[in-house]
Design a protein around this motif. Structure first.
Motif, short mmCIF file in Angstrom:
data_model
loop_
_atom_site.label_atom_id
_atom_site.label_comp_id
_atom_site.label_asym_id
_atom_site.label_seq_id
_atom_site.Cartn_x
_atom_site.Cartn_y
_atom_site.Cartn_z
N ASN A 59 -8.09 -5.65 0.99
CA ASN A 59 -8.36 -6.76 0.08
C ASN A 59 -8.07 -8.15 0.62
OD1 ASN A 59 -9.14 -5.53 -2.65
ND2 ASN A 59 -7.38 -4.30 -2.01
N LEU A 60 -7.28 -8.26 1.68
CA LEU A 60 -6.89 -9.59 2.17
C LEU A 60 -6.98 -9.79 3.68
CD1 LEU A 60 -3.74 -10.47 0.04
CD2 LEU A 60 -5.98 -11.54 -0.05
N PHE A 61 -6.62 -8.80 4.43
CA PHE A 61 -6.40 -9.04 5.85
C PHE A 61 -7.66 -9.21 6.69
CE2 PHE A 61 -1.97 -6.85 5.57
CZ PHE A 61 -1.48 -7.95 4.91
N ASP A 62 -8.82 -9.10 6.06
CA ASP A 62 -10.07 -9.31 6.78
C ASP A 62 -10.59 -10.74 6.65
OD1 ASP A 62 -10.67 -9.08 4.09
OD2 ASP A 62 -12.60 -8.12 4.44
N ILE A 63 -9.82 -11.61 6.02
CA ILE A 63 -10.25 -12.99 5.83
C ILE A 63 -10.22 -13.73 7.16
CG2 ILE A 63 -9.60 -15.20 4.76
CD1 ILE A 63 -8.57 -13.56 2.35
N PRO A 64 -11.34 -14.37 7.53
CA PRO A 64 -11.37 -15.13 8.79
C PRO A 64 -10.38 -16.30 8.74
CG PRO A 64 -13.59 -14.79 7.93
CD PRO A 64 -12.63 -14.35 6.86
N GLY A 65 -9.74 -16.56 9.86
CA GLY A 65 -8.79 -17.67 9.95
C GLY A 65 -7.35 -17.26 9.86
N ILE A 66 -7.08 -15.99 9.55
CA ILE A 66 -5.70 -15.49 9.52
C ILE A 66 -5.35 -15.00 10.92
CG2 ILE A 66 -4.13 -13.74 8.61
CD1 ILE A 66 -5.83 -13.73 6.04
N SER A 67 -4.25 -15.50 11.47
CA SER A 67 -3.85 -15.04 12.80
C SER A 67 -2.68 -14.06 12.75
CB SER A 67 -3.49 -16.23 13.70
OG SER A 67 -2.37 -16.93 13.20
N ARG A 68 -1.91 -14.09 11.66
CA ARG A 68 -0.76 -13.17 11.55
C ARG A 68 -0.32 -13.11 10.10
NH1 ARG A 68 3.61 -12.57 15.97
NH2 ARG A 68 4.51 -10.68 15.17
N THR A 69 0.26 -11.98 9.72
CA THR A 69 0.82 -11.84 8.37
C THR A 69 2.20 -11.22 8.44
OG1 THR A 69 -0.12 -9.63 8.01
CG2 THR A 69 -1.47 -11.53 7.33
N LEU A 70 2.96 -11.44 7.40
CA LEU A 70 4.28 -10.82 7.25
C LEU A 70 4.39 -10.39 5.79
CD1 LEU A 70 7.16 -10.16 8.28
CD2 LEU A 70 7.81 -12.46 7.51
N THR A 71 4.55 -9.10 5.57
CA THR A 71 4.63 -8.54 4.22
C THR A 71 6.08 -8.20 3.90
OG1 THR A 71 2.41 -7.64 4.43
CG2 THR A 71 3.81 -6.71 2.70
N THR A 72 6.54 -8.62 2.73
CA THR A 72 7.88 -8.32 2.27
C THR A 72 7.77 -7.50 0.99
OG1 THR A 72 8.73 -10.39 3.19
CG2 THR A 72 10.09 -9.28 1.54
N MET A 73 8.29 -6.29 1.04
CA MET A 73 8.30 -5.40 -0.12
C MET A 73 9.48 -5.80 -1.00
SD MET A 73 5.89 -3.13 0.58
CE MET A 73 6.30 -1.73 -0.40
N THR A 74 9.32 -5.65 -2.30
CA THR A 74 10.42 -5.93 -3.22
C THR A 74 10.85 -4.66 -3.93
OG1 THR A 74 8.92 -6.45 -5.03
CG2 THR A 74 9.57 -8.27 -3.61
N PHE A 75 12.09 -4.63 -4.36
CA PHE A 75 12.63 -3.42 -4.99
C PHE A 75 13.19 -3.69 -6.39
CE2 PHE A 75 13.03 -2.88 -0.39
CZ PHE A 75 12.20 -1.81 -0.23
N ARG A 76 13.85 -4.81 -6.57
CA ARG A 76 14.47 -5.09 -7.86
C ARG A 76 14.59 -6.59 -8.06
NH1 ARG A 76 20.56 -3.47 -9.76
NH2 ARG A 76 20.39 -4.48 -11.79
N ALA A 77 14.29 -7.06 -9.25
CA ALA A 77 14.48 -8.47 -9.59
C ALA A 77 15.83 -8.62 -10.28
CB ALA A 77 13.36 -8.95 -10.50
N PHE A 78 16.54 -9.68 -9.93
CA PHE A 78 17.86 -9.95 -10.54
C PHE A 78 17.77 -11.15 -11.43
CE2 PHE A 78 18.81 -7.62 -6.69
CZ PHE A 78 19.73 -6.70 -7.13
#
Length: 78
Positions: A59-78
Motif C-alpha cells: 500500500n505504500l512502499f511502491d511510491i516513487p521518491g521514497i529512498s528509505r523507510t523505518l517502521t515502528t511497531m506499537t504495543f500499548r498506549a499509556f
C-alpha cells in the motif's frame, strides 16, 4: 486495529510529491513533516488480521521518491 508509525526518507526535492501520494492512498491517519534523518512520519492503523510488512509493502512502499523507510511497531498506549 493496531497503530504503526512509518518514517520516510525522500529523494531530495520529492518530499511534497511523496506526501501527496501517501495521502492519495487514503490509509494514513496522520502525516507529518519531520526534521532529522527522515522527512515524513505517518501514523497508520493496520487491521489486526493483516500482516504489517505485506500491508505496508502493498500500500505504500511502491511510491516513487521514497529512498528509505523505518517502521515502528506499537504495543500499548499509556
Amino acid at each position: 486495529m493496531r497503530p504503526v508509525f512509518v518514517q520516510f526518507r525522500c529523494i531530495p526535492g520529492k518530499t511534497y510529491e511523496v506526501a501527496d501520494a501517501i495521502y492519495d492512498r487514503e490509509i494514513v491517519s496522520e502525516l507529518y513533516s519531520t526534521s532529522g534523518d527522515y522527512d515524513l512520519m505517518a501514523k497508520i492503523y493496520i487491521p489486526e488480521d493483516q500482516d504489517v510488512g505485506r500491508f505496508l509493502a502493498e500500500n505504500l512502499f511502491d511510491i516513487p521518491g521514497i529512498s528509505r523507510t523505518l517502521t515502528t511497531m506499537t504495543f500499548r498506549a499509556f
